[in-house]
Design a protein around this motif. Structure first.
Motif, PDB file in Angstrom:
ATOM      1  N   UNK A  70      -5.318   8.261  -0.879  1.00  0.00           N
ATOM      2  CA  UNK A  70      -5.062   7.048  -0.115  1.00  0.00           C
ATOM      3  C   UNK A  70      -6.194   6.833   0.868  1.00  0.00           C
ATOM      4  N   UNK A  71      -6.789   5.651   0.806  1.00  0.00           N
ATOM      5  CA  UNK A  71      -7.862   5.237   1.712  1.00  0.00           C
ATOM      6  C   UNK A  71      -7.261   4.234   2.687  1.00  0.00           C
ATOM      7  N   UNK A  72      -7.430   4.487   3.993  1.00  0.00           N
ATOM      8  CA  UNK A  72      -6.798   3.579   4.952  1.00  0.00           C
ATOM      9  C   UNK A  72      -7.669   3.379   6.188  1.00  0.00           C
ATOM     10  N   UNK A  73      -7.601   2.154   6.709  1.00  0.00           N
ATOM     11  CA  UNK A  73      -8.301   1.786   7.941  1.00  0.00           C
ATOM     12  C   UNK A  73      -7.292   1.810   9.076  1.00  0.00           C
ATOM     13  N   UNK A 104     -12.323   0.053  -1.645  1.00  0.00           N
ATOM     14  CA  UNK A 104     -13.097   1.007  -2.448  1.00  0.00           C
ATOM     15  C   UNK A 104     -13.927   0.311  -3.522  1.00  0.00           C
ATOM     16  N   UNK A 105     -15.153   0.823  -3.729  1.00  0.00           N
ATOM     17  CA  UNK A 105     -16.018   0.391  -4.826  1.00  0.00           C
ATOM     18  C   UNK A 105     -16.220   1.601  -5.728  1.00  0.00           C
ATOM     19  N   UNK A 106     -15.675   1.537  -6.916  1.00  0.00           N
ATOM     20  CA  UNK A 106     -15.639   2.683  -7.823  1.00  0.00           C
ATOM     21  C   UNK A 106     -15.141   3.920  -7.077  1.00  0.00           C
ATOM     22  N   UNK A 107     -15.727   5.097  -7.330  1.00  0.00           N
ATOM     23  CA  UNK A 107     -15.185   6.322  -6.748  1.00  0.00           C
ATOM     24  C   UNK A 107     -15.859   6.734  -5.449  1.00  0.00           C
ATOM     25  N   UNK A 108     -17.117   6.366  -5.263  1.00  0.00           N
ATOM     26  CA  UNK A 108     -17.887   6.986  -4.184  1.00  0.00           C
ATOM     27  C   UNK A 108     -18.253   6.064  -3.030  1.00  0.00           C
ATOM     28  N   UNK A 109     -17.860   4.810  -3.090  1.00  0.00           N
ATOM     29  CA  UNK A 109     -18.292   3.885  -2.049  1.00  0.00           C
ATOM     30  C   UNK A 109     -17.103   3.137  -1.452  1.00  0.00           C
ATOM     31  N   UNK A 110     -17.271   2.747  -0.212  1.00  0.00           N
ATOM     32  CA  UNK A 110     -16.243   1.962   0.467  1.00  0.00           C
ATOM     33  C   UNK A 110     -16.925   0.832   1.225  1.00  0.00           C
ATOM     34  N   UNK A 111     -16.344  -0.356   1.125  1.00  0.00           N
ATOM     35  CA  UNK A 111     -16.812  -1.523   1.866  1.00  0.00           C
ATOM     36  C   UNK A 111     -15.820  -1.780   2.984  1.00  0.00           C
ATOM     37  N   UNK A 123     -21.345  -1.253   3.571  1.00  0.00           N
ATOM     38  CA  UNK A 123     -21.020  -0.486   2.374  1.00  0.00           C
ATOM     39  C   UNK A 123     -21.546   0.922   2.596  1.00  0.00           C
ATOM     40  N   UNK A 124     -20.645   1.911   2.514  1.00  0.00           N
ATOM     41  CA  UNK A 124     -21.033   3.292   2.779  1.00  0.00           C
ATOM     42  C   UNK A 124     -20.773   4.155   1.555  1.00  0.00           C
ATOM     43  N   UNK A 125     -21.696   5.063   1.283  1.00  0.00           N
ATOM     44  CA  UNK A 125     -21.527   6.058   0.235  1.00  0.00           C
ATOM     45  C   UNK A 125     -20.757   7.234   0.832  1.00  0.00           C
ATOM     46  N   UNK A 305      -5.928  -2.486 -10.394  1.00  0.00           N
ATOM     47  CA  UNK A 305      -7.232  -1.863 -10.301  1.00  0.00           C
ATOM     48  C   UNK A 305      -7.608  -1.783  -8.834  1.00  0.00           C
ATOM     49  N   UNK A 306      -7.601  -0.579  -8.289  1.00  0.00           N
ATOM     50  CA  UNK A 306      -7.863  -0.427  -6.857  1.00  0.00           C
ATOM     51  C   UNK A 306      -9.354  -0.330  -6.566  1.00  0.00           C
ATOM     52  N   UNK A 307     -10.078   0.460  -7.376  1.00  0.00           N
ATOM     53  CA  UNK A 307     -11.512   0.592  -7.154  1.00  0.00           C
ATOM     54  C   UNK A 307     -12.241  -0.521  -7.882  1.00  0.00           C
ATOM     55  N   UNK A 308     -12.779  -1.461  -7.132  1.00  0.00           N
ATOM     56  CA  UNK A 308     -13.495  -2.576  -7.749  1.00  0.00           C
ATOM     57  C   UNK A 308     -14.814  -2.085  -8.328  1.00  0.00           C
TER      58      UNK A 308
END
Length: 315
Positions: A70-73, A104-111, A123-125, A305-308
């Motif tokens: 779970x990714x949360x702000x 989330x952007x794919x598995x390794x990045x978050x916007x 956008x962070x790796x 689809x959660x990871x764009x």
């Protein structure tokens, strides 16, 4: 209520569901802005998982990833945890800034959008903790950072849909920050792209589906919910179900007064309405268990689809 209004109401509402507390109606992930930063997964009418974040702030945005994390702000940062509640990634917002959305952007990045002066899209790796993209964002008042943004969502075309809360404006941008779409929407809180390319937009008084030509395809005026005995007064996000129904969250301000819910007049946390605006589910769950205020409700029964895939050329 006159006979005409009464007749309209009976066509639109399922009265037996108005009392709410029907947790078994669907399985869902749940989070909300509250003094206590809690998230839940409800399955078969019971809490199957819960988490309390041990920090200051409020959970404004949260998403379940395809791997179960779970990714949360949470206002002053962004965190990713495993189902076992282990923190696997964390970002602390710099002093004088706030973070209220994470995508989330794919598995390794978050916007994410960072409220501040200046406000930024970043956008962070997550693997390297490096910033791969940074854009300055327009806001209504640079110095009143809390009201800049709550929600942004990526589209299937790799653009970003931004709800400018303090400007009352919905905008779509490409990865270079070029504006592709603009529409003034007073009281705007959130928006997301539907599978048909339209936008599902939540504002203080109405939830609308609009197309890219700004035509209103469908709308639910929240005044109807008051007539139906399930008043939605502080909507934050909405989600379109695969059956065409729409779930609308309803927030409760725990920072006003003593922050306690009147158990004799419990506020609604969410409603589900059909395309013809009939209420088919109402959630009021403030005890045994207490889910708290509602911001995010993600049904678990339909594929999402959660990871764009991308933001421009960032994959």
């Amino acid at each position: 209520m006159n006979n005409t209004t009464d007749s309209i109401r009976m066509k639109r509402v399922s009265p037996e569901l108005i009392p709410g507390n029907e947790l078994s109606h669907l399985d869902f992930f749940y989070a909300g802005e509250a003094r206590k930063q809690n998230m839940y997964i409800v399955r078969n009418g019971k809490i199957g998982w819960s988490y309390t974040h041990p920090a200051d702030g409020e959970i404004s945005d949260a998403v379940m990833l395809s791997n179960g994390n779970i990714l949360f702000a949470h206002q002053f940062g962004i965190t990713e945890i495993t189902p076992q509640k282990k923190v696997v990634w964390n970002y602390d917002a710099p002093t004088g800034t706030e973070t209220h959305t994470a995508v989330p952007i794919r598995k390794n990045r978050v916007l994410f959008l960072q409220n501040g002066n200046p406000a930024k899209l970043i956008v962070m790796n997550k693997k390297t903790n490096t910033v791969e993209k940074e854009l300055i964002m327009q806001v209504g008042n640079p110095n009143k950072i809390h009201g800049h943004f709550r929600h942004a969502r990526l589209t299937k075309a790799g653009t970003i849909l931004v709800a400018h809360m303090d400007m009352g404006r919905l905008c779509e941008y490409d990865s270079d920050g070029i504006q592709l779409f603009k529409m003034d929407i007073p009281g705007l809180w959130s928006a997301e792209e539907l599978p048909n390319g339209h936008f599902l937009v939540t504002s203080k008084t109405v939830v609308r589906e609009i197309d890219r030509q700004k035509n209103v395809i469908w709308e639910y005026a929240l005044s109807l919910s008051k007539e139906d005995g399930c008043s939605v007064t502080s909507p934050q996000t909405s989600v379109r179900l695969s059956n065409g129904n729409t779930i609308i969250s309803n927030w409760f301000n725990q920072w006003n007064g003593n922050g306690q819910v009147d158990m004799n007049n419990q506020p609604v946390q969410a409603i589900e309405v059909t395309p013809d605006k009939k209420v088919v589910w109402v959630l009021r769950q403030w005890q045994s268990p207490d889910l708290g205020p509602s911001t995010i409700i993600v049904p678990l029964s339909q594929p999402r689809t959660t990871e764009k895939a991308s933001f421009g050329n960032i994959h």
